[in-house]
Design a protein around this motif. Structure first.
Motif, PDB file in Angstrom:
ATOM      1  N   ALA A 138      -1.107  11.251 -44.094  1.00  0.00           N
ATOM      2  CA  ALA A 138      -2.461  11.805 -44.070  1.00  0.00           C
ATOM      3  C   ALA A 138      -2.916  12.096 -42.650  1.00  0.00           C
ATOM      4  CB  ALA A 138      -3.431  10.840 -44.748  1.00  0.00           C
ATOM      5  N   ASN A 139      -2.614  11.192 -41.722  1.00  0.00           N
ATOM      6  CA  ASN A 139      -3.035  11.399 -40.336  1.00  0.00           C
ATOM      7  C   ASN A 139      -2.252  12.520 -39.670  1.00  0.00           C
ATOM      8  OD1 ASN A 139      -5.114   9.279 -39.219  1.00  0.00           O
ATOM      9  ND2 ASN A 139      -3.866   8.184 -40.704  1.00  0.00           N
ATOM     10  N   LYS A 140      -0.992  12.690 -40.020  1.00  0.00           N
ATOM     11  CA  LYS A 140      -0.215  13.820 -39.497  1.00  0.00           C
ATOM     12  C   LYS A 140      -0.800  15.144 -39.984  1.00  0.00           C
ATOM     13  CE  LYS A 140       4.162  11.310 -39.027  1.00  0.00           C
ATOM     14  NZ  LYS A 140       5.549  11.146 -39.519  1.00  0.00           N
ATOM     15  N   ARG A 141      -1.182  15.169 -41.259  1.00  0.00           N
ATOM     16  CA  ARG A 141      -1.799  16.380 -41.795  1.00  0.00           C
ATOM     17  C   ARG A 141      -3.146  16.657 -41.128  1.00  0.00           C
ATOM     18  NH1 ARG A 141      -0.519  15.228 -48.223  1.00  0.00           N
ATOM     19  NH2 ARG A 141       1.702  15.814 -48.151  1.00  0.00           N
ATOM     20  N   GLY A 142      -3.892  15.589 -40.865  1.00  0.00           N
ATOM     21  CA  GLY A 142      -5.171  15.752 -40.175  1.00  0.00           C
ATOM     22  C   GLY A 142      -4.998  16.377 -38.806  1.00  0.00           C
ATOM     23  N   ILE A 143      -3.976  15.934 -38.067  1.00  0.00           N
ATOM     24  CA  ILE A 143      -3.709  16.490 -36.742  1.00  0.00           C
ATOM     25  C   ILE A 143      -3.361  17.969 -36.841  1.00  0.00           C
ATOM     26  CG2 ILE A 143      -2.093  16.425 -34.788  1.00  0.00           C
ATOM     27  CD1 ILE A 143      -1.945  13.367 -35.228  1.00  0.00           C
ATOM     28  N   MET A 144      -2.530  18.328 -37.820  1.00  0.00           N
ATOM     29  CA  MET A 144      -2.138  19.737 -37.974  1.00  0.00           C
ATOM     30  C   MET A 144      -3.338  20.620 -38.316  1.00  0.00           C
ATOM     31  SD  MET A 144       1.665  19.660 -39.728  1.00  0.00           S
ATOM     32  CE  MET A 144       1.335  18.431 -41.000  1.00  0.00           C
ATOM     33  N   ILE A 145      -4.228  20.123 -39.166  1.00  0.00           N
ATOM     34  CA  ILE A 145      -5.419  20.893 -39.543  1.00  0.00           C
ATOM     35  C   ILE A 145      -6.301  21.139 -38.325  1.00  0.00           C
ATOM     36  CG2 ILE A 145      -7.589  20.799 -40.835  1.00  0.00           C
ATOM     37  CD1 ILE A 145      -6.011  19.297 -43.034  1.00  0.00           C
ATOM     38  N   MET A 146      -6.562  20.090 -37.541  1.00  0.00           N
ATOM     39  CA  MET A 146      -7.434  20.227 -36.386  1.00  0.00           C
ATOM     40  C   MET A 146      -6.778  21.073 -35.289  1.00  0.00           C
ATOM     41  SD  MET A 146     -10.083  18.858 -37.494  1.00  0.00           S
ATOM     42  CE  MET A 146     -11.006  19.250 -36.007  1.00  0.00           C
ATOM     43  N   MET A 147      -5.454  21.050 -35.216  1.00  0.00           N
ATOM     44  CA  MET A 147      -4.751  21.906 -34.259  1.00  0.00           C
ATOM     45  C   MET A 147      -4.987  23.377 -34.585  1.00  0.00           C
ATOM     46  SD  MET A 147      -0.659  22.062 -33.379  1.00  0.00           S
ATOM     47  CE  MET A 147      -0.237  22.575 -35.055  1.00  0.00           C
ATOM     48  N   VAL A 148      -4.875  23.730 -35.855  1.00  0.00           N
ATOM     49  CA  VAL A 148      -5.095  25.114 -36.269  1.00  0.00           C
ATOM     50  C   VAL A 148      -6.528  25.546 -35.973  1.00  0.00           C
ATOM     51  CG1 VAL A 148      -5.214  26.668 -38.256  1.00  0.00           C
ATOM     52  CG2 VAL A 148      -3.297  25.068 -38.031  1.00  0.00           C
ATOM     53  N   ILE A 149      -7.482  24.680 -36.268  1.00  0.00           N
ATOM     54  CA  ILE A 149      -8.894  24.995 -35.999  1.00  0.00           C
ATOM     55  C   ILE A 149      -9.118  25.221 -34.509  1.00  0.00           C
ATOM     56  CG2 ILE A 149     -11.238  24.041 -36.023  1.00  0.00           C
ATOM     57  CD1 ILE A 149     -10.510  22.639 -38.657  1.00  0.00           C
ATOM     58  N   SER A 150      -8.523  24.387 -33.668  1.00  0.00           N
ATOM     59  CA  SER A 150      -8.696  24.513 -32.219  1.00  0.00           C
ATOM     60  C   SER A 150      -8.112  25.819 -31.696  1.00  0.00           C
ATOM     61  CB  SER A 150      -8.038  23.326 -31.509  1.00  0.00           C
ATOM     62  OG  SER A 150      -8.642  22.109 -31.893  1.00  0.00           O
ATOM     63  N   THR A 161      -6.927  11.999 -36.392  1.00  0.00           N
ATOM     64  CA  THR A 161      -7.175  10.680 -36.980  1.00  0.00           C
ATOM     65  C   THR A 161      -8.632  10.522 -37.405  1.00  0.00           C
ATOM     66  OG1 THR A 161      -7.474   9.763 -34.741  1.00  0.00           O
ATOM     67  CG2 THR A 161      -5.292   9.550 -35.738  1.00  0.00           C
ATOM     68  N   ALA A 162      -9.551  11.174 -36.694  1.00  0.00           N
ATOM     69  CA  ALA A 162     -10.960  11.138 -37.117  1.00  0.00           C
ATOM     70  C   ALA A 162     -11.123  11.812 -38.475  1.00  0.00           C
ATOM     71  CB  ALA A 162     -11.849  11.822 -36.074  1.00  0.00           C
ATOM     72  N   LEU A 163     -10.430  12.939 -38.652  1.00  0.00           N
ATOM     73  CA  LEU A 163     -10.508  13.646 -39.930  1.00  0.00           C
ATOM     74  C   LEU A 163      -9.885  12.832 -41.052  1.00  0.00           C
ATOM     75  CD1 LEU A 163     -11.104  16.204 -41.605  1.00  0.00           C
ATOM     76  CD2 LEU A 163      -8.871  17.088 -40.863  1.00  0.00           C
ATOM     77  N   ALA A 164      -8.674  12.325 -40.826  1.00  0.00           N
ATOM     78  CA  ALA A 164      -7.936  11.644 -41.892  1.00  0.00           C
ATOM     79  C   ALA A 164      -8.431  10.223 -42.149  1.00  0.00           C
ATOM     80  CB  ALA A 164      -6.450  11.614 -41.546  1.00  0.00           C
ATOM     81  N   CYS A 165      -8.709   9.487 -41.074  1.00  0.00           N
ATOM     82  CA  CYS A 165      -9.056   8.071 -41.210  1.00  0.00           C
ATOM     83  C   CYS A 165     -10.554   7.843 -41.406  1.00  0.00           C
ATOM     84  CB  CYS A 165      -8.569   7.308 -39.975  1.00  0.00           C
ATOM     85  SG  CYS A 165      -8.969   5.544 -39.964  1.00  0.00           S
ATOM     86  N   ASP A 166     -11.369   8.605 -40.682  1.00  0.00           N
ATOM     87  CA  ASP A 166     -12.794   8.281 -40.624  1.00  0.00           C
ATOM     88  C   ASP A 166     -13.683   9.158 -41.492  1.00  0.00           C
ATOM     89  OD1 ASP A 166     -12.409   6.261 -38.564  1.00  0.00           O
ATOM     90  OD2 ASP A 166     -11.946   7.943 -37.252  1.00  0.00           O
ATOM     91  N   VAL A 167     -13.232  10.329 -41.850  1.00  0.00           N
ATOM     92  CA  VAL A 167     -14.057  11.242 -42.649  1.00  0.00           C
ATOM     93  C   VAL A 167     -13.456  11.429 -44.039  1.00  0.00           C
ATOM     94  CG1 VAL A 167     -15.054  13.550 -42.807  1.00  0.00           C
ATOM     95  CG2 VAL A 167     -14.945  12.399 -40.589  1.00  0.00           C
TER      96      VAL A 167
END
Length: 516
Positions: free
Chosen positions: A387-399, A368-374
């Motif tokens: 958008a927020n679901k996609r943000g979560i998936m992106i950050m999951m892969v990075i982690s 949500t920080a990626l999708a909503c705040d940045v």
């Protein structure tokens, strides 16, 4: 110790079915952004308390800090005192109500959003989001490692397979169910954790001959402290290190203060207060959260230290030696070697619950920080569910990628790094934002940047635990740390947070005088 595969499979299958069911419940209840991001602001007090506690207590506390207690001793229990006093009492009683009221009044959806709206500053929202998406993957990766390591030892499956499977299962219900699914699964996981940790404490003392016999045996092992640790101030596993020594500095400034104070500025925990319906809900949650944290951290730190007794009785080695020097392996090794098969299964669930509850919250916060705040800041897509679901998936892969890159014995260290940075950068500005009638936006910006900058400089060039690994100080100055002991053992939080606080106070005083 071999685990009954059939029994384990049945237990895990039932557990996963419950998680899937709760995830589906969250999916059906999620209609709008407020549901997905702050659980509709109508969460039951028991769910708030267990979700807060389960999010706070992860594999970091059980595996990572349990391993630290095995290495440094029961002095770590002072962290339990701070966890309850600061992380529960002060957080809920003094900050929780302000956060809930301010978040609802300003229609804030995330921690960076709350920061930005408190000061009417898009910059604060943006920079807070940036700090989260740059630093939180390290903490998230540590949680992944803790869960995967225990799965690896318990089920004898490849570490890489355990890590990937673990990450994807949690990611699935976070993406589809949002914060409603996250908090309700947290509550279930918290209840399982409470049962598992209570059983661990009882079985450990029974196995070692009782409370008095076990603690006495540990006290009498003081002469077995390795020479290197003794020279650095270690005096035994049931006593505090020598005051001012490198180990005392590490134990107090890094572990106790770094986590004990850092908890107040954890974005994933602050959002929990924004989900409460009213102040009464927070009061009721406090009565549940305190005992929960006591059992989670107190048991982990006590049992961690007592593993030395078990391994010495079994093999004539202290815990860290028996674990091959990797403190993150001490608790999993102790469980699998000393406990009955049925408890290995129970504790595996406990550890999975601890990891999943924290991991799900971190996924949600980062995404949500990626999708909503940045990425979506100031645009319509900021509150888009897609958008927020996609943000979560992106950050999951990075982690996941970060988890594969991190070295061993990193779980507790990564936790301290993240919590220290959050406290240094966010805490003074955040507290001022929710308490001041006319918060100074310039002061908040200066405080956040000063805290983050000082924390970074101290981490890279002074604090030997990180600076010696990063190597930049060695490259530029020819030494792993530009300052000698005890300063090189002093956690960056102890320096950066006061700087951040002083900057915020000075700017706010000047602002108040101008407004008068």
């Amino acid at each position: 110790m071999a685990v009954d595969v059939l029994t384990l499979s049945i237990v895990v299958a039932i557990y996963l079915l419950l998680i899937v069911g709760i995830g589906y419940y969250g999916y059906k209840k999620t209609k709008v952004a407020e549901d997905y991001m702050v659980a509709g602001r109508n969460t039951h007090p028991v769910v708030i308390a267990l979700s807060y506690g389960a999010t706070f207590i992860s594999t970091s506390a059980i595996v990572g800090f349990g391993g630290v207690a095995a290495n440094l001793g029961m002095g770590l229990i002072w962290l339990t005192v701070l966890n309850i006093g600061v992380g529960i009492f002060i957080a809920f009683v003094f900050f929780g109500k302000k956060i809930r009221e301010t978040g609802k009044r300003l229609s804030a959806y995330t921690f960076p959003d709350l920061m930005g709206k408190c000061y009417n500053s898009p910059f604060l929202q943006y920079i807070s989001g940036i700090i989260i998406i740059l630093s939180m993957p390290i903490y998230t990766a540590a949680i992944l490692i803790g869960g995967a390591r225990f799965i690896e030892v318990t089920l004898s499956i490849p570490y890489e397979t355990a890590l990937l499977g673990f990450a994807l299962i949690v990611g699935a219900y976070v993406v589809f169910g949002g914060l409603i699914a996250v908090m309700h699964t947290d509550a279930l996981q918290g209840a399982i954790m409470l049962i598992g940790m209570t059983a661990l404490l009882l079985l450990t003392y029974i196995h070692l001959g009782g409370v008095v016999a076990a603690n006495t045996a540990l006290t009498n092992m003081a002469h077995l402290v390795p020479e290197g640790l003794a020279a650095a101030g270690h005096t035994g596993w049931t006593s505090m290190p020598t005051f001012g020594s490198p180990i005392w500095m590490t134990l107090i400034t890094t572990m106790v203060l770094g986590v004990g104070i850092g908890v107040l500025a954890q974005p994933q925990l602050i959002v929990r207060f924004m989900t409460a319906k009213d102040d009464k809900s927070l009061h009721r949650a406090t009565l549940i959260g305190g005992p929960f944290i006591l059992m989670m951290t107190g048991v982990a730190f006590t049992v961690g230290a007592l593993t030395n007794v078990y391994f010495y009785q079994q093999s004539g080695q202290i815990a860290v030696t028996a674990a091959g020097g990797n403190i993150d392996s001490i608790i999993p090794l102790f469980i699998t070697q000393s406990m009955p098969d049925v408890f290995v299964i129970i504790f595996m669930l406990t550890l999975l619950c601890a990891a999943m509850s924290t991991l799900s919250s971190l996924y949600h916060t980062m995404g949500t920080a990626l999708a909503c705040d940045v990425w979506g800041r100031g645009r319509e897509c900021a509150l888009s569910l897609t958008a927020n679901k996609r943000g979560i998936m992106i950050m999951m892969v990075i982690s996941i990628l970060v988890a594969f890159l991190l070295p061993g014995s990193i779980i507790a260290r990564a936790t301290v790094i993240f919590m220290g940075l959050c406290a240094s950068a966010f805490l003074p500005a955040f507290v001022n934002g929710i308490t001041s009638k006319s918060p100074c936006v310039i002061g908040a910006k200066a405080s956040l940047l000063a805290g983050a900058f000082v924390w970074f400089i101290w981490t890279v060039f002074v604090h030997a635990a990180e600076s010696s690994v990063l190597g930049l100080s060695q490259f530029i100055f020819g030494v792993p740390s530009i300052l000698s002991q005890p300063w090189s053992a002093c956690n960056p939080l102890v320096i950066a947070l006061p700087v951040s606080l002083i900057v915020m106070v000075l700017f706010q005083i000047r602002h108040n005088r101008r407004m008068a």
